[in-house]
Design a protein around this motif. Structure first.
Motif, PDB file in Angstrom:
ATOM      1  N   ALA A 121     -22.033 -26.003 -54.303  1.00 34.67           N
ATOM      2  CA  ALA A 121     -22.003 -24.860 -55.213  1.00 34.67           C
ATOM      3  C   ALA A 121     -22.963 -23.769 -54.743  1.00 34.67           C
ATOM      4  O   ALA A 121     -22.643 -22.579 -54.786  1.00 34.67           O
ATOM      5  CB  ALA A 121     -22.349 -25.305 -56.631  1.00 34.67           C
ATOM      6  N   THR A 122     -24.132 -24.160 -54.247  1.00 31.50           N
ATOM      7  CA  THR A 122     -25.090 -23.185 -53.727  1.00 31.50           C
ATOM      8  C   THR A 122     -24.507 -22.461 -52.525  1.00 31.50           C
ATOM      9  O   THR A 122     -24.565 -21.231 -52.431  1.00 31.50           O
ATOM     10  CB  THR A 122     -26.408 -23.890 -53.333  1.00 31.50           C
ATOM     11  N   PHE A 123     -23.923 -23.216 -51.603  1.00 33.71           N
ATOM     12  CA  PHE A 123     -23.337 -22.604 -50.405  1.00 33.71           C
ATOM     13  C   PHE A 123     -22.222 -21.632 -50.766  1.00 33.71           C
ATOM     14  O   PHE A 123     -22.174 -20.504 -50.274  1.00 33.71           O
ATOM     15  CB  PHE A 123     -22.800 -23.679 -49.450  1.00 33.71           C
ATOM     16  N   ILE A 124     -21.312 -22.057 -51.636  1.00 31.54           N
ATOM     17  CA  ILE A 124     -20.190 -21.196 -52.009  1.00 31.54           C
ATOM     18  C   ILE A 124     -20.687 -19.932 -52.697  1.00 31.54           C
ATOM     19  O   ILE A 124     -20.193 -18.830 -52.426  1.00 31.54           O
ATOM     20  CB  ILE A 124     -19.188 -21.973 -52.894  1.00 31.54           C
ATOM     21  N   ALA A 125     -21.672 -20.069 -53.570  1.00 29.97           N
ATOM     22  CA  ALA A 125     -22.213 -18.891 -54.254  1.00 29.97           C
ATOM     23  C   ALA A 125     -22.866 -17.931 -53.265  1.00 29.97           C
ATOM     24  O   ALA A 125     -22.733 -16.712 -53.378  1.00 29.97           O
ATOM     25  CB  ALA A 125     -23.212 -19.319 -55.328  1.00 29.97           C
ATOM     26  N   LEU A 126     -23.573 -18.471 -52.267  1.00 32.45           N
ATOM     27  CA  LEU A 126     -24.234 -17.617 -51.276  1.00 32.45           C
ATOM     28  C   LEU A 126     -23.247 -16.996 -50.296  1.00 32.45           C
ATOM     29  O   LEU A 126     -23.470 -15.899 -49.785  1.00 32.45           O
ATOM     30  CB  LEU A 126     -25.287 -18.411 -50.507  1.00 32.45           C
ATOM     31  N   HIS A 175     -20.079 -19.534 -60.733  1.00 33.57           N
ATOM     32  CA  HIS A 175     -19.758 -18.463 -61.662  1.00 33.57           C
ATOM     33  C   HIS A 175     -19.524 -17.217 -60.825  1.00 33.57           C
ATOM     34  O   HIS A 175     -20.389 -16.805 -60.054  1.00 33.57           O
ATOM     35  CB  HIS A 175     -20.921 -18.273 -62.635  1.00 33.57           C
ATOM     36  N   MET A 176     -18.327 -16.602 -60.938  1.00 32.68           N
ATOM     37  CA  MET A 176     -17.959 -15.484 -60.072  1.00 32.68           C
ATOM     38  C   MET A 176     -17.943 -14.146 -60.777  1.00 32.68           C
ATOM     39  O   MET A 176     -18.100 -13.112 -60.150  1.00 32.68           O
ATOM     40  CB  MET A 176     -16.585 -15.738 -59.459  1.00 32.68           C
ATOM     41  N   SER A 177     -17.719 -14.123 -62.068  1.00 30.84           N
ATOM     42  CA  SER A 177     -17.652 -12.875 -62.815  1.00 30.84           C
ATOM     43  C   SER A 177     -17.788 -13.225 -64.288  1.00 30.84           C
ATOM     44  O   SER A 177     -17.807 -14.403 -64.640  1.00 30.84           O
ATOM     45  CB  SER A 177     -16.327 -12.157 -62.540  1.00 30.84           C
ATOM     46  N   PRO A 178     -17.831 -12.231 -65.147  1.00 27.69           N
ATOM     47  CA  PRO A 178     -17.962 -12.560 -66.574  1.00 27.69           C
ATOM     48  C   PRO A 178     -16.838 -13.437 -67.125  1.00 27.69           C
ATOM     49  O   PRO A 178     -17.033 -14.143 -68.096  1.00 27.69           O
ATOM     50  CB  PRO A 178     -17.961 -11.186 -67.245  1.00 27.69           C
ATOM     51  N   ALA A 181     -22.807 -16.831 -58.576  1.00 23.56           N
ATOM     52  CA  ALA A 181     -24.013 -17.632 -58.749  1.00 23.56           C
ATOM     53  C   ALA A 181     -23.654 -19.097 -58.951  1.00 23.56           C
ATOM     54  O   ALA A 181     -22.614 -19.420 -59.514  1.00 23.56           O
ATOM     55  CB  ALA A 181     -24.807 -17.137 -59.959  1.00 23.56           C
ATOM     56  N   LYS A 182     -24.545 -19.968 -58.499  1.00 24.03           N
ATOM     57  CA  LYS A 182     -24.390 -21.402 -58.767  1.00 24.03           C
ATOM     58  C   LYS A 182     -24.658 -21.610 -60.249  1.00 24.03           C
ATOM     59  O   LYS A 182     -25.528 -20.983 -60.834  1.00 24.03           O
ATOM     60  CB  LYS A 182     -25.397 -22.189 -57.938  1.00 24.03           C
ATOM     61  N   LYS A 183     -23.885 -22.477 -60.847  1.00 19.84           N
ATOM     62  CA  LYS A 183     -24.044 -22.712 -62.272  1.00 19.84           C
ATOM     63  C   LYS A 183     -24.015 -24.205 -62.563  1.00 19.84           C
ATOM     64  O   LYS A 183     -23.127 -24.912 -62.111  1.00 19.84           O
ATOM     65  CB  LYS A 183     -22.916 -22.002 -63.022  1.00 19.84           C
ATOM     66  N   ARG A 184     -25.003 -24.665 -63.303  1.00 18.28           N
ATOM     67  CA  ARG A 184     -24.998 -26.053 -63.769  1.00 18.28           C
ATOM     68  C   ARG A 184     -24.066 -26.093 -64.967  1.00 18.28           C
ATOM     69  O   ARG A 184     -24.313 -25.454 -65.984  1.00 18.28           O
ATOM     70  CB  ARG A 184     -26.412 -26.477 -64.142  1.00 18.28           C
TER      71      ARG A 184
END
Length: 108
Positions: free
Chosen positions: A52-57, A36-39, A20-23
């Protein structure tokens, strides 16, 4: 190994999700963004909101799904071209399409 197989292997080896994209916090009166990729894992450099949006998607699960769709589409096109060639319908177009499919498969 072709490009598509390389992409599949990289996606399988990547950090499992959810992605997910994270601020991340304030930076020069704005915010910087990471992924954010995992806990326990995240990319905390300033990627910019759109990056960040592109990478998360474009996460591993999405890449694997797209690769599977590309393989199915290529197989379906290959089958259609062979069927058209067997029925002698539009042989020139079928030959051109088959050549394009072969070229695409060699590049991926």
């Amino acid at each position: 190994m072709n490009r598509l197989n390389s992409l599949i292997e990289a996606a399988k080896a990547a950090t499992p999700g959810p992605w997910a994209k994270k601020r991340m916090g304030e930076w020069d009166r704005g915010y910087y963004y990471g992924v954010h990729m995992s806990p326990v894992r995240s990319i905390s450099v300033d990627l910019g909101e759109h990056n960040a949006t592109f990478i998360a998607l474009a996460n591993p699960a999405t890449i694997l799904e797209l690769c599977a769709l590309l393989e199915k589409a290529g197989d379906a096109l290959d089958h259609m071209v062979r069927a058209a060639a067997e029925q002698h319908c539009g042989l020139k177009i079928a030959d051109e399409a088959l050549a394009a499919i072969k070229q695409w498969k060699e590049q991926t």
